[in-house]
Structure formats: C-alpha cells, structure tokens
Scaffold this active site. Structure first.
Site, PDB file in Angstrom:
ATOM      1  N   TRP A 353     -17.862  80.493 -45.469  1.00 48.65           N
ATOM      2  CA  TRP A 353     -18.124  81.937 -45.540  1.00 48.65           C
ATOM      3  C   TRP A 353     -17.913  82.599 -44.188  1.00 48.65           C
ATOM      4  CZ3 TRP A 353     -22.825  84.840 -43.881  1.00 48.65           C
ATOM      5  CH2 TRP A 353     -23.632  84.103 -42.995  1.00 48.65           C
ATOM      6  N   ASP A 354     -17.817  81.780 -43.126  1.00 49.78           N
ATOM      7  CA  ASP A 354     -17.586  82.303 -41.775  1.00 49.78           C
ATOM      8  C   ASP A 354     -16.407  83.278 -41.764  1.00 49.78           C
ATOM      9  OD1 ASP A 354     -18.934  79.842 -41.790  1.00 49.78           O
ATOM     10  OD2 ASP A 354     -18.322  79.341 -39.757  1.00 49.78           O
ATOM     11  N   GLU A 482     -30.344  78.263 -42.495  1.00 51.08           N
ATOM     12  CA  GLU A 482     -30.359  76.953 -43.151  1.00 51.08           C
ATOM     13  C   GLU A 482     -31.566  76.111 -42.744  1.00 51.08           C
ATOM     14  OE1 GLU A 482     -26.474  75.396 -42.260  1.00 51.08           O
ATOM     15  OE2 GLU A 482     -25.497  76.656 -43.766  1.00 51.08           O
ATOM     16  N   LYS A 587     -32.657  79.748 -37.960  1.00 54.49           N
ATOM     17  CA  LYS A 587     -31.462  79.191 -37.314  1.00 54.49           C
ATOM     18  C   LYS A 587     -30.503  80.296 -36.898  1.00 54.49           C
ATOM     19  CE  LYS A 587     -27.662  75.990 -38.329  1.00 54.49           C
ATOM     20  NZ  LYS A 587     -26.924  75.302 -39.391  1.00 54.49           N
ATOM     21  N   GLN A 588     -30.298  81.241 -37.789  1.00 54.74           N
ATOM     22  CA  GLN A 588     -29.337  82.325 -37.525  1.00 54.74           C
ATOM     23  C   GLN A 588     -29.752  83.529 -38.365  1.00 54.74           C
ATOM     24  OE1 GLN A 588     -26.718  79.545 -39.776  1.00 54.74           O
ATOM     25  NE2 GLN A 588     -25.384  81.332 -39.868  1.00 54.74           N
TER      26      GLN A 588
HETATM   27  C1  BGC Z   1     -23.989  77.495 -40.132  1.00 53.35           C
HETATM   28  C2  BGC Z   1     -23.281  78.060 -41.338  1.00 53.35           C
HETATM   29  C3  BGC Z   1     -21.780  77.938 -41.096  1.00 53.35           C
HETATM   30  C4  BGC Z   1     -21.385  76.524 -40.721  1.00 53.35           C
HETATM   31  C5  BGC Z   1     -19.935  76.437 -40.307  1.00 53.35           C
HETATM   32  C6  BGC Z   1     -23.547  76.072 -39.880  1.00 53.35           C
HETATM   33  O1  BGC Z   1     -24.183  75.551 -38.748  1.00 53.35           O
HETATM   34  O2  BGC Z   1     -25.386  77.500 -40.354  1.00 53.35           O
HETATM   35  O3  BGC Z   1     -23.628  79.403 -41.525  1.00 53.35           O
HETATM   36  O4  BGC Z   1     -21.102  78.339 -42.238  1.00 53.35           O
HETATM   37  O5  BGC Z   1     -22.152  76.092 -39.636  1.00 53.35           O
HETATM   38  O6  BGC Z   1     -19.687  77.240 -39.185  1.00 53.35           O
END
Ligand code: BGC
Length: 747
Positions: A353-354, A482, A587-588
């Site tokens: 999804w990035d 996450e 986390k984000q």
């Molecule tokens: C992030 C995800 C991301 C993935 C790939 C993970 O660490 O939490 O949002 O899609 O990395 O970049």
C-alpha cells in the site's frame, strides 16, 4: 543513529572500507535504472560479510510458504524478486594471488556514489606480495539504454617491477536469495556460451509465470584474452596484462540484459540481447556515459530540491529522490515500487500500500501524470487477483492485497494480509488524489469506477450491523499501526471504508450511462452503501475531543514514548511481541494517517487535539511514519517538530535511524523528504476545485530552499527565502495560485 558516509551535496562518499558495516555500505551505494538494479557489491569476490543482490524489475518467483503451523487461508507462496544472474562479477589476480579487500592490505580507499550522474566509483591501492597496484572502478546502469550495464576498471602498477594482473570476468548463475524459504536456487540455465547465459526461473506449483533472462557480455580492452571456461552455471573469460612500472591496464565490460517480460520466445530474446550488445560495441565509454548523464540531468532539472545552509538536509533530500528515480521511472504499467526497490531482499520486491499512500503523492509532483496513472493501471490490471482475495475470505467484491506481484495476496502473516484491509481504502484514495491533482477525470470515470465499485462491494460485505448500537462496524482488523492486531473498529479503517463508499456513490453519479450499465450496480446496492455511509461507527472520545484509534485503545496504560528508557528503543528490537501489542505505542501514523490524507477536511482544533494526543505515543518505527507527522506538525505551526521529523525522514537511511538499513534502503519512504518539504514547509495543497495553494515557512537553520513542481501541464518553481517566497512559472500556461490565502497570478 549511525553515519558511515561523509556529508556532501551530490555524493555519498567515504574513504573507509567499513568491514563491520559492509552490508550498510552496500545498501547505501545501490544503483538502479527502473529496469534493473543492484546493491553496491564489489565486482570481485569478498570473503567478509556481504549481501549480494542484483535484481531485474518484475522478475519474481513464488517461494513456497514456510510456517510452523498451517492455518486455512494462508497464501501458498511468498512472491519475491530473485537475485539475478551475477553479471558484474570480475576477479583479479595480482602475480597469481587473488584480490580480496577483506584480507588484503589496502590504502587510499574511496567509495563514491555520484547521485547527479548515477555513477558508482571505487578506488584503492593494494599492496600484495611486495607490489602495489592502484585500482579504479566505475559502473552505471544506463538510463539511456535500460537493458545495459556498463563497467570500467583500470589498474596501475605503482611498483618499479613489472606486475602481472589477470582479470577473470564472468556471468554467474550460481546465485541464491539469502531469504529463500527452502535454500533453493531459483534459476535453471537453458543456454550458456562463451559470452552469454540464458536462464529461466524454475517451474513452480502455483501456476505463476516463469521468467527467462538473457545476458550477453562484450569487452573493450587492450588486454590479451588468454582463457575461457564455460561450465554449467558460469561462463568466464580471462585477460592478462603484463604491466611495466607505472603502466595502466583497462577493461570495460558491457552487459546486455533482457527478459521474457519484453520478448516472448527464446529466439526473440537472444536476438534482442545480441542486437543490444552489437549496437553498443562500437560506442565509446564516454559516449555511453554521456547519454546516461543527459537523462539524469533532465530529471534533476525537473525535480531537484535545493537547500541552502544545511548540507545534511540537502544530501538527504537528493538521496531520497535518487532512491525513487533509480527504482521507478513510470513508463511500464506492469511494474511497481517495492519497499526496498533494488537494494535488498526484505519485502520481496513486491507491491505494498506504500505505493498509493506515499509514492503517488510525490510522483504527481515530480513527474508527468502518466507515471501515477500507470501505477493506478497496475492495480486495475490486477482486479482479477483482488476478486480472488475477497473470495478466499468469503466476501464479495475486490480486496486488493497487502503484498503482491499479480493481485493475489502472497504473504502469510495473517494479521497483516487478512486484517490490514485499510489498503482497499488507500487505493480508492489514490484514485481520488490523482484526479484532484491532475484534473484528469478519464481514469476515475472508466477504470477507476470499476475499481471503486468492486472495492465498495467488498466493504459493504465486510462491515456488519450492530443491532445494539444501530451502527455499522468493522471488527478484527489491523490499522496502519501494526503494533496492534485484530482490533475492533479501527478509526482509520472505518473512516476510509465509509469514505470509499461515499466517493464511489459520487462517481457513479458522474459516469456515462454506458459505463454505469457495465458496472451493473443495482439501486438496492447503492441504497445499502448509502445506509452504511450514514450509519458507520467512528470511535470518538468527547472528553479528549479525539478520534479513538480503536475500541479499547483509551483503556491502555497511556504513557508517552519519552517515558521509555532510551536503551529500550527501538521497542521492536528490545521488547517481546506481546509486550508491544499490549503497550500504547504506535508504530506509525494511524488516526494521524487519516488526518493527513484529508488534512483540509478537519478543523484546526481537531488536528491539534489528535496530534497532541497521538504523536507523543508514536515510536515512528516504520520508516513511513515521520514524514506525515512532519507535514501535520508544519500545518499546526510546530515548526521545530516539523524540522526534526523532516531530518529523520530525509536521512533515515543515510543515518541508519532504524538500525535496519543493512538489509536494504527504505525506498517507499524516500518519498518522505519531498512530502515533508513540499506539503509541510511549503504548505502545498491542491483543493477539490483544482486550486493550488501554499503557506510556506523557512526552517530556522536554513537560508533558503527551492523546488520545482509539475502541476497540470506546468512546471512551477517555488523558492522560500528569509525575506519571503518567490513563485515562478517555468513552463506552461498562466495560473492563478493562492499564497497565504491571497491570489497570485503566475505568468
Ligand atoms: C509498515 C507497513 C509497510 C511495510 C512495507 C512495514 O514496516 O508498517 O506500513 O507497508 O513496512 O514498507
């Protein structure tokens, strides 16, 4: 934070061979041209620790899933872009003794990635058995001829006696992926000659396509060819130079690299590689390099960002743009942007999804609309796979995957792939974002309306109605954060699901009659979607005045990140997984990701309350996190915070902030520098009516910054200086913009 390269505006350069951090050095000196790419591995064998990696875009293998305990519904394989046949390999024997920088005595070492010209240079003096030889290496992956890799090596005898240097140059199919689930080789060699290899990916049990790659090598050298060996997996030629004192020997290696993605039959593929090899054989190194540099020059002139007064920030920004351009240039709608691009194995080079959430907003600003449109077309072309994902979950419509090459989910972490379904909203948002930015409605009214309809069908089936609350809810999800799994009513997911349904209904009102009929949406279906829009539950706390990340979040033991002892950060490298899940640490961006997406739809007060509550709980342990927080901080005039988060995003890899750059670069988060500067510091927004506006500020430690932005057929230059901002129309039709809420005509 660990900085192993010097700070320079256009270069990533060091004078130390850092054996302890060899993998990190390799990641940071990666090259790519969108078609292929490689880590900064040495040409010659290196007996110390190293992660070899050369990759061909879109060439992948389904590696059979390996788990301890199988759960129904797990994807059968994890797709990964595999290590390509090693085509840069060259070993050197100095008076018969093999060059190995891990064990040899060397001096005057320089490793220099020239970002302006996408050229990697390396030089050193080696002292071996009483003689001294100075080596110079250069290599690039041509952007003028995408199937071409060019290397040039010269060696000067610095001794008074003569020295024999032998060069053994190869194409070597004996390669593996370090993360292969069953330690297998993924290539089978079909043909091998004294100057070429054609190899095919092994058969697989999953019905996914096999790929063939062909490589043909040519040399330009005054050295004498003395030997050649062709075995099952490797073809090599040996050249020799008898160098008198201070004499120099030179060899150029050019490899044509083609794949079955572009040529269907082996004969076509062979013809193509021979054709390219023949075409470049008569061209000088300088001319090949010039053609490559001209394309890069053009790119930089459209999109370079200049920061005066802060070389750290300048280098970080260019490194970000360089990472993006080397990974994806947008001509090929079959390709996408892996989180690590061509710089490592983690994430398998697959699509996440990035792309929609972080990359499209940047590509819209730095390249022509076709590039972003191609990224959307990629998803449109994969709708079939998205139907399969939904069906496997027992649901209607289309569920786009979290990790994929062909639309079908290919990663087995259930809490991510089954539960992190917000991506179905992020992709819808990207369609809207593209349309709003470019003004081009042709995608949304055709392909886009199909995608939106099918994604809405998924959402309408995935929500459930809570009779007790008389509201629709979504249980058992993972939000962008996450560090929480299987939560109920993640605000971000519910918000995006509702928004997707609303936007789909709006678009269905705009498509042609013909298209509407093709979409086959009934009145009942649309009424049901409207009902969900009207009655979707969005957790909110009246006392705090914030959107609640999910049911139960506020019952956690809420302490700021500043209360965690420094030596326990990053928590993902120090805490057990269950401790992380129980903790309040984010986390984000999660709620804040949603506020960033729809930044102008929330009031100042809403933005402030949510930012003040959530940011102090955020550990930013995803590289995707700091940038959006920097934009929000800038929007709220928290200038210092905005700058600190900018630095973290722009230099994330250069300074190895998350202590994981050795695995490869964080390519999709290289969008962060641009987002933080353009949306953050310059306050750039595009509104629903197509107006472009800015509210710029200048970070205190900078003298000025400037950038160019592509917008609806124009290139606009924005320069923000101590005494104000300047806006210039570089090309295209006049345009009225808004600067600090006042109109300004660009002519
Ligand atoms: C992030 C995800 C991301 C993935 C790939 C993970 O660490 O939490 O949002 O899609 O990395 O970049």
């Amino acid at each position: 934070m660990k900085r192993i390269f010097e700070v320079a505006p256009w270069n990533v350069v060091t004078h130390k061979l850092d054996k302890e951090n060899k993998r990190l050095q390799e990641s940071l000196t990666s090259l790519g041209n969108g078609y292929m790419g490689m880590r900064g591995n040495f040409e010659e064998d290196y007996s110390g620790d190293s992660l070899p990696g050369s990759y061909l875009a879109g060439v992948w293998y389904p590696d059979k899933t390996r788990v301890g305990w199988w759960k129904n519904g797990y994807p059968e394989y994890f797709g990964k872009v595999i290590n390509a046949v090693n085509f840069i390999k060259m070993n050197f024997l100095i008076n018969g003794s093999k060059l190995d920088l891990y064990t040899d005595k060397i001096s005057d070492f320089t490793l220099d990635l020239d970002m302006k010209n996408a050229l990697l240079k390396r030089s050193f003096i080696v002292e071996k058995d009483g003689v001294k030889v100075k080596f110079n290496f250069e290599r690039f992956l041509s952007v003028a001829q995408k199937e071409l890799s060019v290397q040039k090596v010269s060696f000067e005898n610095l001794s008074d006696d003569s020295v024999e240097v032998k060069v053994i140059s190869s194409l070597d199919a004996n390669v593996k992926n370090e993360d292969a689930n069953y330690d297998e080789h993924f290539w089978e060699v079909l043909e091998i000659t004294d100057n070429s290899i054609i190899a095919k990916t092994k058969p697989n049990d999953f019905g996914t396509p096999r790929f063939t790659s062909g490589m043909q090598v040519g040399y330009v050298t005054g050295l004498k060819e003395v030997d050649q060996t062709v075995d099952k997996l490797e073809t090599s030629k040996t050249f020799v130079a008898d160098l008198k004192a201070h004499e120099v020997g030179t060899i150029e290696k050019r490899v044509a690299v083609v794949t079955s993605r572009d040529y269907e039959t082996i004969d076509d593929l062979r013809d193509a590689m021979e054709g390219i090899a023949a075409k470049v054989s008569g061209v000088s190194y300088e001319d090949l390099l010039n053609a490559h540099e001209n394309v890069w020059d053009n790119r930089w002139s459209q999109s370079d960002i200049k920061i005066d007064g802060d070389t750290d920030a300048q280098q970080g920004m260019r490194f970000n743009l360089f990472g993006l351009f080397t990974t994806y240039s947008g001509e090929d709608s079959r390709l996408n942007i892996g989180p690590k691009g061509f710089t490592g194995e983690k994430y398998g080079g697959a699509t996440y999804w990035d792309t929609e959430a972080f990359c499209i907003p940047v590509y819209l600003g730095v390249s022509q609309p076709e590039v972003s449109r191609n990224l959307l077309m990629y998803r449109y072309n994969q709708l079939k796979g998205a139907y399969i994902n939904a069906e496997r979950q027992g649901l209607k419509g289309a569920l786009y995957p979290m990790v994929t090459f062909n639309g079908i989910e290919c990663h087995n972490e259930w809490e991510i792939t089954f539960e992190e379904i917000h991506r179905n909203g992020d992709i819808a948002f990207a369609i809207y974002n593209y349309t709003r930015y470019t003004g081009d409605k042709s995608f949304v009214l055709h392909e886009g309306s199909k995608m939106l309809t099918e994604m809405s069908r998924f959402w309408a089936d995935r929500v459930h109605y809570s009779k007790r609350n008389e509201q629709y809810m979504i249980h058992g999800v993972t939000g962008p954060d996450e560090y929480e799994n299987n939560v109920d009513n993640n605000w971000y997911t519910n918000f995006l699901a509702r928004w997707t349904l609303k936007y789909t209904l709006q678009i269905l009102g705009e498509v042609s009659k013909d298209q509407f009929e093709k979409l086959n949406v009934s009145k009942e279906e649309m009424d049901h979607w409207q009902d969900i829009v009207d009655k979707m539950y969005l957790p909110y706390d009246e006392d705090l005045g914030i959107f609640v990340q999910h049911d139960g979040f506020l019952d956690k033991d809420i302490q700021p990140v500043s209360s965690i002892p420094k030596d326990q950060l990053p928590i993902n490298q120090h805490w057990s997984w269950d401790k992380i899940l129980r903790s309040p640490y984010i986390k984000q961006g999660d709620v804040l990701q949603g506020i960033w997406d729809f930044i102008d739809d929330f009031s100042e007060r809403e933005k402030k309350r949510n930012f003040d509550f959530y940011e102090p709980l955020t550990v930013h342990e995803s590289s995707l996190s700091p940038a959006i927080h920097s934009v929000l901080a800038a929007d709220l005039h928290y200038d210092q915070k905005a700058v600190a988060l900018y630095e973290r995003t722009a230099r994330l890899d250069l300074d190895n902030y998350n202590n994981d750059t050795a695995d490869g670069l964080h390519i999709t988060s290289m969008t962060g520098g641009w987002l933080a500067m353009v949306q953050g510091f310059a306050g750039m927004r595009v509104h629903d009516d197509g107006t472009l506006s800015y509210k710029p500020f200048l970070p205190k430690k900078w003298n000025s910054y400037s950038f160019r932005q592509v917008f609806r057929g124009r290139v606009i230059e924005v320069a923000v200086k101590e005494n104000g901002s300047e806006f210039k129309l570089v090309s295209g039709d006049p345009l009225q913009i808004q600067v600090n809420d006042k109109p300004l005509m660009l002519k």
